[in-house]
Write a protein that holds these residues in place. Structure first.
Motif, mmCIF file in Angstrom:
data_model
loop_
_atom_site.group_PDB
_atom_site.id
_atom_site.type_symbol
_atom_site.label_atom_id
_atom_site.label_comp_id
_atom_site.label_asym_id
_atom_site.label_seq_id
_atom_site.Cartn_x
_atom_site.Cartn_y
_atom_site.Cartn_z
ATOM 1 N N GLY A 38 40.370 29.264 41.291
ATOM 2 C CA GLY A 38 40.948 28.603 42.700
ATOM 3 C C GLY A 38 40.923 27.216 42.711
ATOM 4 N N ALA A 39 41.513 25.756 43.336
ATOM 5 C CA ALA A 39 41.290 24.427 43.077
ATOM 6 C C ALA A 39 39.906 24.501 44.230
ATOM 7 C CB ALA A 39 42.697 24.155 43.497
ATOM 8 N N PRO A 40 39.704 23.316 44.053
ATOM 9 C CA PRO A 40 39.179 23.203 45.472
ATOM 10 C C PRO A 40 39.162 23.154 46.862
ATOM 11 C CG PRO A 40 38.905 21.079 43.871
ATOM 12 C CD PRO A 40 39.527 21.985 43.191
ATOM 13 N N GLY A 41 38.485 24.439 47.359
ATOM 14 C CA GLY A 41 39.036 24.557 48.828
ATOM 15 C C GLY A 41 40.142 26.044 48.709
ATOM 16 N N VAL A 42 39.832 26.000 47.839
ATOM 17 C CA VAL A 42 40.586 26.995 47.641
ATOM 18 C C VAL A 42 40.728 28.132 46.590
ATOM 19 C CG1 VAL A 42 43.653 27.779 46.826
ATOM 20 C CG2 VAL A 42 42.834 25.301 47.701
ATOM 21 N N ALA A 43 41.057 29.816 47.734
ATOM 22 C CA ALA A 43 40.259 30.714 47.058
ATOM 23 C C ALA A 43 40.964 31.183 45.765
ATOM 24 C CB ALA A 43 40.926 32.058 47.894
ATOM 25 N N VAL A 44 40.505 32.249 44.639
ATOM 26 C CA VAL A 44 40.601 32.106 43.416
ATOM 27 C C VAL A 44 42.014 33.254 43.431
ATOM 28 C CG1 VAL A 44 39.800 33.976 41.442
ATOM 29 C CG2 VAL A 44 39.095 32.342 42.132
ATOM 30 N N VAL A 45 43.259 33.513 43.146
ATOM 31 C CA VAL A 45 44.298 34.400 43.667
ATOM 32 C C VAL A 45 43.990 35.552 42.408
ATOM 33 C CG1 VAL A 45 46.866 34.546 43.799
ATOM 34 C CG2 VAL A 45 45.233 32.666 44.691
ATOM 35 N N ILE A 46 44.743 36.347 42.676
ATOM 36 C CA ILE A 46 43.996 38.123 42.309
ATOM 37 C C ILE A 46 44.902 38.226 42.104
ATOM 38 C CG2 ILE A 46 43.370 40.294 41.115
ATOM 39 C CD1 ILE A 46 41.126 37.574 40.897
ATOM 40 N N GLY A 47 46.088 38.703 40.659
ATOM 41 C CA GLY A 47 47.417 39.334 40.124
ATOM 42 C C GLY A 47 47.284 40.811 39.797
ATOM 43 N N PRO A 48 48.440 41.060 39.228
ATOM 44 C CA PRO A 48 47.647 42.231 38.392
ATOM 45 C C PRO A 48 47.311 42.469 37.373
ATOM 46 C CG PRO A 48 50.336 42.662 39.923
ATOM 47 C CD PRO A 48 49.503 40.969 39.704
ATOM 48 N N ALA A 49 47.827 41.490 36.894
ATOM 49 C CA ALA A 49 47.073 41.365 35.145
ATOM 50 C C ALA A 49 45.771 40.828 35.084
ATOM 51 C CB ALA A 49 47.809 40.381 34.919
ATOM 52 N N ASP A 50 45.147 40.687 36.497
ATOM 53 C CA ASP A 50 43.973 40.358 36.511
ATOM 54 C C ASP A 50 43.019 41.342 37.148
ATOM 55 O OD1 ASP A 50 43.985 37.505 36.090
ATOM 56 O OD2 ASP A 50 45.134 36.848 38.349
ATOM 57 N N LEU A 51 43.489 42.041 37.915
ATOM 58 C CA LEU A 51 42.770 43.172 38.465
ATOM 59 C C LEU A 51 42.557 43.806 37.143
ATOM 60 C CD1 LEU A 51 42.256 45.065 40.792
ATOM 61 C CD2 LEU A 51 44.433 46.105 40.404
ATOM 62 N N ALA A 52 43.457 44.334 36.373
ATOM 63 C CA ALA A 52 43.192 45.187 34.604
ATOM 64 C C ALA A 52 42.282 44.352 33.550
ATOM 65 C CB ALA A 52 44.427 44.798 34.187
ATOM 66 N N LEU A 53 42.362 43.234 33.972
ATOM 67 C CA LEU A 53 41.315 42.347 33.649
ATOM 68 C C LEU A 53 39.722 42.994 34.407
ATOM 69 C CD1 LEU A 53 42.414 38.303 32.794
ATOM 70 C CD2 LEU A 53 40.746 40.828 31.194
ATOM 71 N N LEU A 54 39.675 42.685 35.295
ATOM 72 C CA LEU A 54 38.328 43.403 36.781
ATOM 73 C C LEU A 54 37.712 44.925 35.768
ATOM 74 C CD1 LEU A 54 39.058 41.104 39.546
ATOM 75 C CD2 LEU A 54 36.945 41.098 37.979
ATOM 76 N N ILE A 55 39.084 45.355 36.019
ATOM 77 C CA ILE A 55 38.990 46.719 35.418
ATOM 78 C C ILE A 55 38.262 47.255 34.086
ATOM 79 C CG2 ILE A 55 39.683 49.122 35.814
ATOM 80 C CD1 ILE A 55 39.949 48.350 38.371
ATOM 81 N N PHE A 56 38.798 46.560 33.083
ATOM 82 C CA PHE A 56 38.404 45.964 31.688
ATOM 83 C C PHE A 56 36.672 45.967 31.830
ATOM 84 C CE2 PHE A 56 42.682 46.495 30.100
ATOM 85 C CZ PHE A 56 42.279 47.881 29.515
ATOM 86 N N GLY A 57 36.642 44.761 32.492
ATOM 87 C CA GLY A 57 35.259 44.529 33.212
ATOM 88 C C GLY A 57 34.251 45.078 33.388
ATOM 89 N N LEU A 58 34.227 45.567 34.729
ATOM 90 C CA LEU A 58 33.828 46.697 35.526
ATOM 91 C C LEU A 58 33.278 47.841 35.038
ATOM 92 C CD1 LEU A 58 35.302 46.153 39.028
ATOM 93 C CD2 LEU A 58 33.135 45.811 38.318
#
Length: 178
Positions: A38-58
């Motif tokens: 995310g940008a300074p002061g802006v939270a990281v935005v998670i989309g479906p592709a990002d969720l897939a990456l997180l699932i693989f990483g976990l």
């Protein structure tokens, strides 16, 4: 789109991974630029592709120092280790990776009818992803690997994430009805 805090809560609630591990894996994926910061002061935005990456990483079970590399390895696995890029262009089919399939499952769970009912099994001891249905299994391995053979001298250890857990997490995070 969801923020990181909501994603951590959904994965912890539905998939059973500890929140501290989810946050740390997300941090490692951000450092490796697999997730967009995310940008300074802006939270990281998670989309479906990002969720897939997180699932693989976990589910990879990799030590934190290597989780980004293992995630990238798992994402690039292809069906039965067959690299279609070596085929003549006239008969070459499109290459589908494990990431493509998991992204389709997450997107379908959130925005579609949820009929892509695959349990996802991620092998921890060597790079392999299996998508399981009652009718059979599709195994994704690194391109060029010997399909159907044990890829390591170690015991096979895997994490399975049921379709119902993925469905609930994706709907909770991305469904327009929420």
């Amino acid at each position: 789109m969801a923020n990181l805090a909501a994603t951590v809560a959904a994965i912890e609630k539905y998939c059973g991974f500890p929140a501290a591990r989810i946050r740390t894996v997300a941090e490692r994926l951000l450092e490796a630029k697999l997730l967009e910061p995310g940008a300074p002061g802006v939270a990281v935005v998670i989309g479906p592709a990002d969720l897939a990456l997180l699932i693989f990483g976990l589910a990879s079970g990799a030590p934190l120092r290597a989780v980004a590399d293992r995630t990238a390895d798992l994402c690039s696995c292809v069906p039965d280790g067959i690299d279609v890029n070596v085929m003549p262009e006239a008969i070459r089919s499109t290459q589908r990776t494990a990431f493509d399939v998991l992204h389709d499952i997450v997107w379908n769970a959130a925005h579609g009818d949820g009929q892509l009912r695959f349990d996802v099994e991620v092998v921890e001891t060597f790079p392999e992803v299996s998508f399981r249905t009652p009718d059979g299994v599709a195994r994704f391995q690194p391109a060029g690997s010997l399909s159907g053979h044990w890829q390591s001298g170690k015991q096979r250890c895997a994490t399975t994430i049921p379709h119902s857990a993925l469905l609930l997490a994706a709907r909770n995070l991305f469904s327009e009805k929420n």
